[in-house]
Design a protein around this motif. Structure first.
Motif, PDB file in Angstrom:
ATOM      1  N   TRP A   1     -10.533   3.654  -6.119  1.00  0.00           N
ATOM      2  CA  TRP A   1      -9.910   4.960  -5.927  1.00  0.00           C
ATOM      3  C   TRP A   1      -8.775   5.133  -6.933  1.00  0.00           C
ATOM      4  O   TRP A   1      -8.603   4.325  -7.833  1.00  0.00           O
ATOM      5  CB  TRP A   1      -9.440   5.105  -4.483  1.00  0.00           C
ATOM      6  CG  TRP A   1     -10.585   5.339  -3.524  1.00  0.00           C
ATOM      7  CD1 TRP A   1     -11.887   5.597  -3.835  1.00  0.00           C
ATOM      8  CD2 TRP A   1     -10.517   5.306  -2.092  1.00  0.00           C
ATOM      9  NE1 TRP A   1     -12.639   5.749  -2.698  1.00  0.00           N
ATOM     10  CE2 TRP A   1     -11.829   5.579  -1.607  1.00  0.00           C
ATOM     11  CE3 TRP A   1      -9.508   5.082  -1.164  1.00  0.00           C
ATOM     12  CZ2 TRP A   1     -12.132   5.636  -0.246  1.00  0.00           C
ATOM     13  CZ3 TRP A   1      -9.803   5.134   0.191  1.00  0.00           C
ATOM     14  CH2 TRP A   1     -11.100   5.412   0.638  1.00  0.00           C
ATOM     15  N   HIS A   2      -8.013   6.192  -6.771  1.00  0.00           N
ATOM     16  CA  HIS A   2      -7.115   6.683  -7.813  1.00  0.00           C
ATOM     17  C   HIS A   2      -6.092   5.650  -8.291  1.00  0.00           C
ATOM     18  O   HIS A   2      -5.936   5.435  -9.490  1.00  0.00           O
ATOM     19  CB  HIS A   2      -6.391   7.936  -7.299  1.00  0.00           C
ATOM     20  CG  HIS A   2      -5.505   8.581  -8.313  1.00  0.00           C
ATOM     21  ND1 HIS A   2      -5.989   9.123  -9.485  1.00  0.00           N
ATOM     22  CD2 HIS A   2      -4.154   8.758  -8.345  1.00  0.00           C
ATOM     23  CE1 HIS A   2      -4.989   9.622 -10.181  1.00  0.00           C
ATOM     24  NE2 HIS A   2      -3.870   9.408  -9.514  1.00  0.00           N
ATOM     25  N   GLU A   3      -5.379   5.026  -7.374  1.00  0.00           N
ATOM     26  CA  GLU A   3      -4.331   4.080  -7.772  1.00  0.00           C
ATOM     27  C   GLU A   3      -4.977   2.729  -8.091  1.00  0.00           C
ATOM     28  O   GLU A   3      -4.900   1.777  -7.324  1.00  0.00           O
ATOM     29  CB  GLU A   3      -3.255   3.979  -6.702  1.00  0.00           C
ATOM     30  CG  GLU A   3      -2.449   5.256  -6.580  1.00  0.00           C
ATOM     31  CD  GLU A   3      -1.104   5.053  -5.920  1.00  0.00           C
ATOM     32  OE1 GLU A   3      -0.875   3.979  -5.321  1.00  0.00           O
ATOM     33  OE2 GLU A   3      -0.270   5.982  -5.993  1.00  0.00           O
ATOM     34  N   ILE A   4      -5.548   2.673  -9.250  1.00  0.00           N
ATOM     35  CA  ILE A   4      -6.399   1.549  -9.642  1.00  0.00           C
ATOM     36  C   ILE A   4      -5.624   0.243  -9.752  1.00  0.00           C
ATOM     37  O   ILE A   4      -6.169  -0.847  -9.555  1.00  0.00           O
ATOM     38  CB  ILE A   4      -7.102   1.927 -10.957  1.00  0.00           C
ATOM     39  CG1 ILE A   4      -8.377   1.137 -11.156  1.00  0.00           C
ATOM     40  CG2 ILE A   4      -6.167   1.838 -12.130  1.00  0.00           C
ATOM     41  CD1 ILE A   4      -9.259   1.725 -12.230  1.00  0.00           C
ATOM     42  N   LEU A   5      -4.321   0.335 -10.040  1.00  0.00           N
ATOM     43  CA  LEU A   5      -3.470  -0.852 -10.126  1.00  0.00           C
ATOM     44  C   LEU A   5      -2.906  -1.246  -8.757  1.00  0.00           C
ATOM     45  O   LEU A   5      -2.242  -2.281  -8.640  1.00  0.00           O
ATOM     46  CB  LEU A   5      -2.319  -0.612 -11.112  1.00  0.00           C
ATOM     47  CG  LEU A   5      -2.744  -0.368 -12.558  1.00  0.00           C
ATOM     48  CD1 LEU A   5      -1.559   0.056 -13.406  1.00  0.00           C
ATOM     49  CD2 LEU A   5      -3.398  -1.613 -13.159  1.00  0.00           C
ATOM     50  N   ASN A   6      -3.174  -0.425  -7.753  1.00  0.00           N
ATOM     51  CA  ASN A   6      -2.719  -0.690  -6.382  1.00  0.00           C
ATOM     52  C   ASN A   6      -3.891  -0.913  -5.431  1.00  0.00           C
ATOM     53  O   ASN A   6      -3.729  -0.794  -4.223  1.00  0.00           O
ATOM     54  CB  ASN A   6      -1.885   0.481  -5.850  1.00  0.00           C
ATOM     55  CG  ASN A   6      -0.440   0.413  -6.302  1.00  0.00           C
ATOM     56  OD1 ASN A   6       0.078  -0.660  -6.595  1.00  0.00           O
ATOM     57  ND2 ASN A   6       0.204   1.556  -6.377  1.00  0.00           N
TER      58      ASN A   6
ATOM     59  N   LEU B   1      -5.782   7.430  -1.990  1.00  0.00           N
ATOM     60  CA  LEU B   1      -5.028   6.838  -3.086  1.00  0.00           C
ATOM     61  C   LEU B   1      -5.590   5.471  -3.459  1.00  0.00           C
ATOM     62  O   LEU B   1      -5.755   5.137  -4.624  1.00  0.00           O
ATOM     63  CB  LEU B   1      -3.554   6.691  -2.705  1.00  0.00           C
ATOM     64  CG  LEU B   1      -2.709   7.964  -2.603  1.00  0.00           C
ATOM     65  CD1 LEU B   1      -1.306   7.616  -2.139  1.00  0.00           C
ATOM     66  CD2 LEU B   1      -2.662   8.689  -3.936  1.00  0.00           C
ATOM     67  N   THR B   2      -5.856   4.652  -2.440  1.00  0.00           N
ATOM     68  CA  THR B   2      -6.305   3.283  -2.622  1.00  0.00           C
ATOM     69  C   THR B   2      -6.965   2.831  -1.324  1.00  0.00           C
ATOM     70  O   THR B   2      -6.702   3.398  -0.251  1.00  0.00           O
ATOM     71  CB  THR B   2      -5.118   2.357  -2.962  1.00  0.00           C
ATOM     72  OG1 THR B   2      -5.515   0.991  -2.778  1.00  0.00           O
ATOM     73  CG2 THR B   2      -3.922   2.619  -2.081  1.00  0.00           C
ATOM     74  N   HIS B   3      -7.788   1.802  -1.415  1.00  0.00           N
ATOM     75  CA  HIS B   3      -8.378   1.224  -0.207  1.00  0.00           C
ATOM     76  C   HIS B   3      -7.393   0.333   0.549  1.00  0.00           C
ATOM     77  O   HIS B   3      -7.707  -0.113   1.651  1.00  0.00           O
ATOM     78  CB  HIS B   3      -9.615   0.398  -0.584  1.00  0.00           C
ATOM     79  CG  HIS B   3     -10.789   1.218  -1.033  1.00  0.00           C
ATOM     80  ND1 HIS B   3     -10.918   1.678  -2.324  1.00  0.00           N
ATOM     81  CD2 HIS B   3     -11.889   1.655  -0.359  1.00  0.00           C
ATOM     82  CE1 HIS B   3     -12.054   2.361  -2.435  1.00  0.00           C
ATOM     83  NE2 HIS B   3     -12.658   2.365  -1.272  1.00  0.00           N
ATOM     84  N   ASP B   4      -6.244   0.060  -0.033  1.00  0.00           N
ATOM     85  CA  ASP B   4      -5.238  -0.810   0.583  1.00  0.00           C
ATOM     86  C   ASP B   4      -4.346   0.020   1.503  1.00  0.00           C
ATOM     87  O   ASP B   4      -3.473   0.764   1.028  1.00  0.00           O
ATOM     88  CB  ASP B   4      -4.411  -1.495  -0.502  1.00  0.00           C
ATOM     89  CG  ASP B   4      -3.528  -2.598   0.045  1.00  0.00           C
ATOM     90  OD1 ASP B   4      -3.117  -2.512   1.214  1.00  0.00           O
ATOM     91  OD2 ASP B   4      -3.247  -3.555  -0.707  1.00  0.00           O
ATOM     92  N   GLN B   5      -4.537  -0.090   2.814  1.00  0.00           N
ATOM     93  CA  GLN B   5      -3.801   0.732   3.764  1.00  0.00           C
ATOM     94  C   GLN B   5      -2.308   0.457   3.727  1.00  0.00           C
ATOM     95  O   GLN B   5      -1.494   1.351   3.951  1.00  0.00           O
ATOM     96  CB  GLN B   5      -4.329   0.495   5.185  1.00  0.00           C
ATOM     97  CG  GLN B   5      -3.770   1.461   6.226  1.00  0.00           C
ATOM     98  CD  GLN B   5      -4.081   2.914   5.921  1.00  0.00           C
ATOM     99  OE1 GLN B   5      -5.215   3.252   5.570  1.00  0.00           O
ATOM    100  NE2 GLN B   5      -3.085   3.791   6.050  1.00  0.00           N
ATOM    101  N   ALA B   6      -1.909  -0.775   3.431  1.00  0.00           N
ATOM    102  CA  ALA B   6      -0.485  -1.092   3.356  1.00  0.00           C
ATOM    103  C   ALA B   6       0.201  -0.289   2.249  1.00  0.00           C
ATOM    104  O   ALA B   6       1.348   0.148   2.407  1.00  0.00           O
ATOM    105  CB  ALA B   6      -0.293  -2.587   3.129  1.00  0.00           C
ATOM    106  N   VAL B   7      -0.505  -0.090   1.132  1.00  0.00           N
ATOM    107  CA  VAL B   7       0.048   0.703   0.036  1.00  0.00           C
ATOM    108  C   VAL B   7       0.209   2.162   0.469  1.00  0.00           C
ATOM    109  O   VAL B   7       1.226   2.803   0.192  1.00  0.00           O
ATOM    110  CB  VAL B   7      -0.850   0.603  -1.213  1.00  0.00           C
ATOM    111  CG1 VAL B   7      -0.386   1.579  -2.295  1.00  0.00           C
ATOM    112  CG2 VAL B   7      -0.849  -0.816  -1.752  1.00  0.00           C
ATOM    113  N   ILE B   8      -0.788   2.690   1.171  1.00  0.00           N
ATOM    114  CA  ILE B   8      -0.711   4.078   1.640  1.00  0.00           C
ATOM    115  C   ILE B   8       0.432   4.250   2.631  1.00  0.00           C
ATOM    116  O   ILE B   8       1.213   5.215   2.554  1.00  0.00           O
ATOM    117  CB  ILE B   8      -2.046   4.496   2.276  1.00  0.00           C
ATOM    118  CG1 ILE B   8      -3.154   4.505   1.222  1.00  0.00           C
ATOM    119  CG2 ILE B   8      -1.924   5.874   2.936  1.00  0.00           C
ATOM    120  CD1 ILE B   8      -4.535   4.725   1.782  1.00  0.00           C
ATOM    121  N   ASP B   9       0.563   3.310   3.573  1.00  0.00           N
ATOM    122  CA  ASP B   9       1.637   3.392   4.569  1.00  0.00           C
ATOM    123  C   ASP B   9       3.010   3.371   3.890  1.00  0.00           C
ATOM    124  O   ASP B   9       3.911   4.137   4.263  1.00  0.00           O
ATOM    125  CB  ASP B   9       1.523   2.235   5.560  1.00  0.00           C
ATOM    126  CG  ASP B   9       0.299   2.339   6.460  1.00  0.00           C
ATOM    127  OD1 ASP B   9      -0.288   3.443   6.542  1.00  0.00           O
ATOM    128  OD2 ASP B   9      -0.076   1.321   7.066  1.00  0.00           O
TER     129      ASP B   9
END
Length: 275
Positions: free
Chosen positions: A246-251, A163-171
């Motif tokens: 990656w996909h969630e470009i705003l995240n 979804l995004t490279h930001d693991q906090a967003v994925i969690d």
């Protein structure tokens, strides 16, 4: 809550500009598959700080809205819902909004724009779902499921880690009880059919458009955005491509998201508005 034409309750969101910030205009936001508009509160805050009031709703079958999860009654449910909500918001504010859609919401936003039933101040598309990543076997299975079990819930196979490279967003996404992470054949069919239809009709686009594309998207195929941009009328659409996002470009992480927000800010700054 407001009701769709068929009585389905739709959850509404309003993020007004804070006191002391000069109003610039309005943005109406359409979220993607398996999520809800509340995940964009940080985007709304960013827009508010720049003078843009923001509104949104949860698509039927998503978030706090009613309807069977990730399903549709008819092929144009999401488009009709969006037209109705955007029209109501225009009446509320006295001006047409910029329509901002992500992924599935980007596809819905595109068809709202193409149909021309709703006045807009512009169109912003974030990783729009113009083309799905489906194998031949998956496409064959989709045809079968659409015929035999169009409303059966299935895991959609989304690569959560992409979804995004930001693991906090994925969690946070995985822990959120309002992200349903399923799909039905009827909804998948809507995405497959309407994506190609949008590309075919791109030359009819009336509104000035900003297309933000994650070049490393593993959820939707970015070649669909390239095809849409190529088919749009000259001068109508500004394409911005981010090779590593990656996909969630705003995240995305701050490093990857910074140029996205910079491009969005520059484009919005050129949007005509009432004094």
């Amino acid at each position: 809550m407001t009701d769709a034409l068929d009585g389905t309750p739709l959850a509404n969101y309003r993020w007004p500009t804070p006191p002391g910030v000069q109003a610039r205009g309005s943005v109406y936001l359409l979220h993607g598959l398996s999520e809800y508009a509340g995940r964009y509160e940080h985007v709304a805050a960013w827009l508010n700080a720049r003078g843009w009031r923001v509104a949104a709703h949860d698509h039927r079958g998503h978030g706090r809205s009613g309807g069977k999860r990730a399903s549709l009654r008819t092929a144009d449910d999401l488009i009709l819902d969006a037209e109705r909500q955007v029209t109501a918001y225009t009446a509320e504010t006295g001006e047409p909004p910029v329509l901002l859609g992500h992924s599935m919401g980007g596809l819905v936003a595109t068809h709202v724009a193409l149909r021309g039933n709703t006045e807009l101040a512009g169109l912003v598309l974030s990783s729009p779902a113009f083309r799905l990543r489906l194998t031949k076997a998956q496409r064959a299975m989709l045809r079968i499921m659409r015929a035999l079990a169009p409303s059966l819930h299935l895991p959609h196979g989304r690569r959560r880690s992409a979804l995004t490279h930001d693991q906090a967003v994925i969690d946070a996404y995985l822990a959120d009880p309002l992200t349903n992470r399923v799909i039905t054949a009827r909804l998948a069919g809507f995405l497959a059919d309407q994506g190609e239809k949008a590309i075919a009709q791109a030359g009819q686009l009336r509104w000035r458009t900003l297309l933000l594309v994650s070049g490393a998207d593993q959820i939707v195929d970015p070649t669909g955005s390239r095809a849409f941009a190529d088919a749009a009328a000259p001068g109508r659409l500004a394409l911005r491509w981010y090779d590593q996002a990656w996909h969630e470009i705003l995240n995305e992480t701050q490093e990857l998201a910074a140029p996205v927000y910079a491009d969005l800010e520059a484009w919005l700054a050129s949007t005509p508005h009432k004094e």
